[in-house]
Write a protein that holds these residues in place. Structure first.
Motif, short mmCIF file in Angstrom:
data_model
loop_
_atom_site.label_atom_id
_atom_site.label_comp_id
_atom_site.label_asym_id
_atom_site.label_seq_id
_atom_site.Cartn_x
_atom_site.Cartn_y
_atom_site.Cartn_z
N LEU A 9 1.05 -1.26 0.01
CA LEU A 9 -0.14 -0.18 -0.02
C LEU A 9 0.84 1.12 0.09
N PRO A 50 1.26 5.48 -3.97
CA PRO A 50 -0.13 5.80 -4.50
C PRO A 50 -0.37 4.99 -5.72
N THR A 51 -1.67 4.55 -5.93
CA THR A 51 -1.91 3.60 -6.95
C THR A 51 -2.61 4.60 -8.24
N GLU A 76 -6.66 8.90 -3.25
CA GLU A 76 -5.85 7.92 -2.99
C GLU A 76 -6.13 6.89 -2.13
N VAL A 77 -6.70 7.44 -1.03
CA VAL A 77 -7.22 6.11 0.04
C VAL A 77 -8.46 5.52 -0.56
N CYS A 127 -7.52 2.57 -2.30
CA CYS A 127 -6.58 1.62 -1.54
C CYS A 127 -6.96 0.34 -1.99
N GLU A 167 -6.83 -2.70 -0.36
CA GLU A 167 -7.66 -3.35 0.65
C GLU A 167 -8.67 -2.43 1.35
N GLY A 204 -7.02 -1.81 6.19
CA GLY A 204 -6.27 -1.42 4.93
C GLY A 204 -6.35 0.03 4.64
N LEU A 205 -7.77 0.71 4.83
CA LEU A 205 -7.83 2.13 4.50
C LEU A 205 -6.94 3.12 5.49
N CYS A 213 -3.38 2.69 4.38
CA CYS A 213 -3.28 3.59 3.25
C CYS A 213 -3.08 4.96 3.48
N GLU A 230 0.04 5.75 5.53
CA GLU A 230 1.25 5.81 4.45
C GLU A 230 1.36 7.05 3.74
N ALA A 231 0.08 7.50 3.37
CA ALA A 231 0.09 8.83 2.70
C ALA A 231 0.71 9.93 3.82
#
Length: 135
Positions: free
Chosen positions: A14, A17-18, A32-33, A36, A38, A43-44, A47, A50-51
């Protein structure tokens, strides 16, 4: 031990950014979240955290660069301004973390709030740290 490794692996997945199907980066931390991989609350939250961590590292880097371009008196002003900004950011996002008020996703929204404000401040300091072109 296995649980720790699983969480670490999930955090790595995660971490970045995807991009969407067209290869575009998200315009906001919230977007971005939302992407995510997951979609569980855990998972959120990972994400969002991490951001925030990524933007906080960036903020610290551009803050040091901005300080490096200033004279000592201006550095003191920027330090005081930065301390005030951190308090304002934390105060602005604090209510989101209250699960009783905002439900189980409240802490996720709190992380997103802090990450977006941190990103905006890093953008601002980045502009300040850029060398000025002679006219």
């Amino acid at each position: 031990m296995i649980r720790v490794l699983a969480l670490a692996a999930m955090a790595l997945l995660l971490a970045a950014p995807t991009a969407d199907a067209q290869g575009r980066r998200p315009r906001s931390i919230s977007e971005e979240v939302d992407r995510c991989p997951e979609p569980s609350n855990m998972g959120l939250m990972l994400c969002a955290a991490e951001a925030f961590d990524r933007e906080d590292v960036r903020l610290n880097r551009v803050y040091r660069a901005a300080l490096g371009r200033l004279k000592p008196a201006q550095q003191a002003t920027l330090r005081a301004e930065q301390r005030r900004w951190i308090k304002e950011r934390d105060t602005s996002c604090a209510d989101w973390y209250d699960e009783a008020q905002n439900g189980r996703q409240g802490p996720i929204h709190g992380q997103v709030c802090a990450a977006e404000l941190t990103r905006d401040r890093a953008d601002e300091l980045e502009r300040m740290a850029r060398p000025r072109r002679p006219r």
